[in-house]
Design a protein around this motif. Structure first.
Motif, PDB file in Angstrom:
ATOM      1  N   GLU A 109       0.747  -0.996  -0.039  1.00  0.00           N
ATOM      2  CA  GLU A 109      -0.321  -0.400   0.040  1.00  0.00           C
ATOM      3  C   GLU A 109       1.255   1.516   0.065  1.00  0.00           C
ATOM      4  O   GLU A 109       0.775   2.055  -0.864  1.00  0.00           O
ATOM      5  CB  GLU A 109      -1.211   0.058   1.319  1.00  0.00           C
TER       6      GLU A 109
ATOM      7  N   GLU B  46      -4.101   1.705   5.310  1.00  0.00           N
ATOM      8  CA  GLU B  46      -5.547   1.501   6.175  1.00  0.00           C
ATOM      9  C   GLU B  46      -5.107   1.245   7.999  1.00  0.00           C
ATOM     10  O   GLU B  46      -6.231   1.698   8.304  1.00  0.00           O
ATOM     11  CB  GLU B  46      -5.496  -0.162   5.512  1.00  0.00           C
ATOM     12  N   ASP B  47      -4.356   0.373   7.855  1.00  0.00           N
ATOM     13  CA  ASP B  47      -4.149  -0.080   9.176  1.00  0.00           C
ATOM     14  C   ASP B  47      -3.536   0.505  10.490  1.00  0.00           C
ATOM     15  O   ASP B  47      -2.954   0.650  10.786  1.00  0.00           O
ATOM     16  CB  ASP B  47      -3.632  -1.709   9.423  1.00  0.00           C
TER      17      ASP B  47
END
Length: 704
Positions: free
Chosen positions: A321, A384-385
């Motif tokens: 990502e 995202e995390d």
């Protein structure tokens, strides 16, 4: 008498009639059999006898003639019953069966056709047996054409399309009725675009009787597709045209596959950017230009700082990502005509054309763009995390298309790699411009690698020893130091060749040689003189070899050395990689009788808590802390801390690099049991000189 004569005449007439009938039926291409009304065979022609040449009498007819309802036999077809049932119109006068002939290895498809005829006012059955092999083949071919995904058609001699299959109608959007009114030439002109002139296609067809190539089919305004078209001209024995045959195969899927293959071969799957292969192709094409309006270019290698740690800590999905976000950032600011590529891992490349015509101005432009890249990448990325910060180390190699030096893509890539690693060495988040000094350094390194690969250890390497003395000046132990005297390179400093040997893993072979020689020397001195320890440096690369402990045990047996006379010096680096396994190996070495020392203590990464777990015997204070004492407050504080730690663990302490009496006095005052090593007490010497200068005199003093 008159009645007998009449009967004889009747028989002669009947025989003559049969002969005439036989002459007639022998002219038939089909098999012909004449039966009486009650199904007894009385005549069969030569064509039928071709199937059964051993058929001698009508009495054996139904036994010898083998007919089956299926190709692979199974149920026998009862011909006699079928013929008898024709009387009652129970059975159709037509029947498809399979004939098994001794003249053929395979069953022959035949069609039976039965007719009632009157011969001399007497009813007879005439049976026609027609070979259906050709018809079956044509039918199978027709079915095959219909089942084929490829469009196919067959024309008559005049070129009119007579037998188009459903696939061809589907491709062209034309019904069979519409196609039957067209010649293949009409269809070609109406729907097909060729890559070559149409006249060449027809010329090849007439001369070679065959043409094939890629075409574009315009079935309608909405339905345009690429296909491979094959045209064949079929001639008879006299070279007269019988048919034209066409085969049309849609290549849409093939083209899509080719596009996908090209995408996989030349583009990075994750980011969609050109990959290393495509970048190299573009560099090579660029380097072939000598009259470009933009002669000055640069190749940048962008390596994300700490990318491996991000991958290891947060996982590869997070790393992917991050790469996608960085790629999107770089694409948004990519100059026109520049190429951005992903090189694998956390690395990107930019092939950059400077718009400046002046060489000095182009260099400034290239430097400015590197600053743009650094500022662009240096950011915190919301994933995202997680949220991670990264920057980049950039290597730059400028080049000119009109330069007298001719580069290739591999060279330019290599130079940017070298420059990028320099940027990382300087701490990252900066750019480094490739320069000639880097090349000279790389050449020297390659020379060392080549020399190490072909070195003769016994001829080129030599063991030196440096004394380690106590407060009274007695030599307690000696550290082994390796010296390399190459035939052409001359003396090569350990500081230069050891890192190269570790990187190329030649250190494993060299380390084994050192341990072997040192063990033999320790055994010899302790047998001849007095107890003297020998300290041997063990490379982290060698230590982490799976077979290291087994190799040590083998050397003990081979050299008969007493491990209690050996200290193995390990750097703190061995504790970084697989700390649990390192602890197990150290414990095993101690159980064999070796003492273990941590070399250059304080310069590495080990924590005090971990040191509590290690079965150590000694700490060595690195010479970098000794050189400025007494007088340097920071170094004095570090030395004091190390001594306090060693004392609390009851460890020996060795101070390296002692060169002045002031240093020696300071250390002795700080810790009386400290051992000292350095030029103040003696430089490293070969074994025989060390023995004469230090070992032998000390042994003599003991016995005096």
């Amino acid at each position: 008498m008159q009645a007998a004569e009449l009967e004889e005449r009747h028989l002669k007439a009947l025989k003559l009639s049969h002969q005439q009938t036989l002459e007639i039926i022998n002219r038939f291409e089909q098999g012909v059999i004449l039966f009486t009304a009650d199904a007894n065979p009385i005549l069969f022609n030569q064509t039928f006898l071709h199937y059964y040449p051993q058929l001698e009498s009508s009495e054996d007819f139904f036994k010898d003639v083998a007919l089956f309802t299926q190709k692979h036999h199974g149920h026998r077809f009862e011909l006699k019953d079928w013929l008898k049932q024709l009387h009652q119109n129970i059975e159709s006068p037509h029947q498809q069966v399979w004939l098994k002939s001794p003249q053929s290895k395979v069953s022959i498809p035949v069609r039976l056709q039965a007719y009632w005829i009157d011969l001399h006012t007497t009813p007879h059955i005439l049976l026609i047996v027609s070979d259906q092999t050709l018809h079956t083949q044509v039918t199978a071919q027709r079915k095959l054409m219909e089942a084929s995904y490829a469009g196919q058609f067959v024309t008559n001699a005049q070129g009119y399309i007579q037998h188009p299959n459903q696939a061809f109608s589907g491709y062209t959007g034309l019904t069979q009725a519409e196609l039957s009114r067209m010649t293949y030439i009409d269809w070609l002109r109406q729907q097909v675009s060729f890559k070559v002139p149409f006249e060449k296609v027809i010329s090849a067809l007439l001369k070679e009787h065959f043409w094939t190539g890629e075409v574009q089919v315009h079935a309608s305004e909405e339905n345009v597709f690429f296909a491979v078209l094959s045209l064949s001209m079929i001639l008879d024995a006299e070279q007269n045209i019988e048919h034209f045959v066409g085969l049309l195969q849609d290549t849409t899927d093939i083209r899509a596959a080719q596009t996908e293959i090209q995408q996989l071969a030349y583009f990075d799957k994750l980011t969609g950017l050109p990959n290393q292969t495509l970048l190299h192709d573009r560099i090579e094409r660029l380097l072939q230009q000598t009259d470009s309006e933009t002669p000055y270019h640069a190749l940048y290698l962008i390596s994300l700082d700490g990318f491996k740690s991000i991958n290891d800590t947060f996982g590869h999905d997070t790393g992917d990502e991050l790469l996608q976000q960085v790629a999107n950032k770089l694409k948004q600011t990519l100059p026109e005509q520049a190429t951005l590529a992903r090189m694998g891992g956390g690395n990107f490349s930019v092939l950059y054309p400077s718009q400046m015509q002046d060489e000095d101005l182009s260099k400034q432009d290239i430097a400015r763009y590197s600053e743009t890249l650094l500022d662009l990448i240096d950011d915190r990325y919301k994933l995202e995390d997680s949220s991670v910060h990264t920057s980049a180390s950039i290597g730059i190699c400028p080049f000119a298309l009109n330069d007298t030096v001719h580069y290739d893509s591999d060279q330019l890539t290599r130079y940017t790699n070298m420059a990028m690693y320099e940027a990382k060495k300087l701490g990252g988040n900066q750019a480094y411009l490739f320069e000639d000094t880097l090349m000279q350094r790389a050449k020297r390194r390659l020379e060392l690698i080549e020399a190490l690969n072909h070195s003769e250890l016994d001829d080129e390497f030599q063991m030196y020893f440096q004394p380690q003395v106590n407060r009274e000046g007695r030599v307690v132990s000696a550290e082994t130091l390796l010296r390399w005297f190459h035939p052409t390179l001359g003396f090569v400093s350990p500081a230069k060749f050891i890192p190269v040997a570790e990187e190329g893993r030649q250190i494993i072979k060299i380390g084994l040689w050192v341990l072997h020689k040192a063990f033999l020397q320790a055994r010899a001195w302790n047998a001849k003189y007095c107890d003297i320890r020998i300290a041997i440096n063990v490379s982290p690369v060698q230590f982490h070899e799976q077979s290291f402990i087994e190799m040590i045990i083998g050397l003990i047996k081979f050299t008969q050395v007493n491990p209690h006379n050996i200290t193995l010096e390990l750097t703190e680096g061995v504790l970084i990689k697989n700390a649990k396994l390192a602890l197990q190996k150290i414990q095993h070495l101690v159980s064999l009788g070796f003492e273990v020392s941590i070399d250059d203590f304080g310069t590495g990464y080990s924590s005090l808590s971990y040191l509590q777990k290690l079965p150590l015997h000694e700490l060595k204070i690195d010479k970098s802390f000794i050189s400025d004492v007494p007088g340097n407050v920071d170094d004095e504080a570090i030395i004091t801390s190390i001594i306090q730690l060693a004392a609390s663990k009851q460890l020996k302490i060795v101070a390296e690099g002692v060169e002045t009496q002031a240093q020696a006095d300071y250390l002795n005052a700080l810790y009386p049991d400290i051992l000292q090593q350095g030029y103040l007490y003696g430089k490293p010497l070969p074994a025989d000189e060390f023995e004469n200068v230090f070992v032998k005199p000390q042994a003599n003093n003991r016995t005096a």
